[in-house]
Design an enzyme around this catalytic site. Structure first.
Site, PDB file in Angstrom:
ATOM      1  N   GLU A   1      30.539  37.672  57.421  1.00  0.00           N
ATOM      2  CA  GLU A   1      31.902  37.436  56.958  1.00  0.00           C
ATOM      3  C   GLU A   1      32.802  38.618  57.334  1.00  0.00           C
ATOM      4  O   GLU A   1      33.934  38.438  57.771  1.00  0.00           O
ATOM      5  CB  GLU A   1      31.939  37.254  55.432  1.00  0.00           C
ATOM      6  CG  GLU A   1      31.021  36.169  54.918  1.00  0.00           C
ATOM      7  CD  GLU A   1      29.643  36.665  54.500  1.00  0.00           C
ATOM      8  OE1 GLU A   1      29.146  36.182  53.468  1.00  0.00           O
ATOM      9  OE2 GLU A   1      29.071  37.533  55.196  1.00  0.00           O
TER      10      GLU A   1
ATOM     11  N   CYS B   1      28.468  37.866  49.489  1.00  0.00           N
ATOM     12  CA  CYS B   1      28.181  38.849  48.452  1.00  0.00           C
ATOM     13  C   CYS B   1      29.502  39.322  47.834  1.00  0.00           C
ATOM     14  O   CYS B   1      30.583  38.950  48.298  1.00  0.00           O
ATOM     15  CB  CYS B   1      27.423  40.037  49.046  1.00  0.00           C
ATOM     16  SG  CYS B   1      28.442  41.097  50.119  1.00  0.00           S
TER      17      CYS B   1
ATOM     18  N   CYS C   1      31.880  41.093  50.384  1.00  0.00           N
ATOM     19  CA  CYS C   1      32.554  40.143  51.268  1.00  0.00           C
ATOM     20  C   CYS C   1      33.564  39.307  50.491  1.00  0.00           C
ATOM     21  O   CYS C   1      34.648  39.009  51.002  1.00  0.00           O
ATOM     22  CB  CYS C   1      31.536  39.252  51.968  1.00  0.00           C
ATOM     23  SG  CYS C   1      30.540  40.152  53.183  1.00  0.00           S
TER      24      CYS C   1
END
Length: 150
Positions: free
Chosen positions: A79, A105, A108
């Site tokens: 990402e 996560c 991100c």
């Protein structure tokens, strides 16, 4: 049979993930707006640094659990790389959709929120419930699409 838009872009995210150099999880991301690909990214070491495929995984060597101690990972997440590629090429990703093989996560998630990503579609669940809470509080729509995970 013709794939739906979500099936199509998740399949592309799976193809992007094949470029990953991570030994633990091969993750691919595709940022899309108005059915057009704006940027892609996969997880791997920063530019000009050795890949985990070549030197091993520090997280595996130290038995670091998935979803924890992100700072100890050598890789830039898929990402993050998709956001960076868009920035490098002057492409706005505001109000776009991120298709990703794995749930983002928390790190991100914060980057995607500040990038004004409108929607996140992911395949595999990642052990980071805080990321989902951040998305919800920020008004980012999130959908799991398990068929698209590798």
């Amino acid at each position: 049979m013709r794939p739906t838009i979500d099936e199509y872009f998740m399949e592309l995210a799976c193809i992007v993930a094949k470029r990953s150099t991570c030994l633990r999880n091969q993750v691919g991301a595709v940022i899309v707006k108005d059915k057009r690909i704006l940027s892609t990214g996969y997880n791997g070491a920063p530019r000009n640094l050795p890949h985990c495929l070549d030197i091993g995984c520090i997280r595996e060597q130290n038995n670091i659990a998935s979803g924890t101690r992100h700072e100890l990972c050598r890789a830039v997440h898929a990402e993050q790389n998709a956001i960076i590629q868009a920035a490098l090429h002057g492409v706005s990703i505001e109000n776009a959709t991120l298709y990703c093989t794995h749930q983002p996560c928390i790190l991100c998630a914060k980057m995607l929120i500040n990038s004004n990503i409108e929607k996140v579609v992911f395949g595999t669940v990642y052990p980071d419930t805080e990321a989902l809470k951040f998305f919800e509080k920020a008004g980012v729509r999130v959908e799991q699409f398990p068929q698209g995970s590798p």
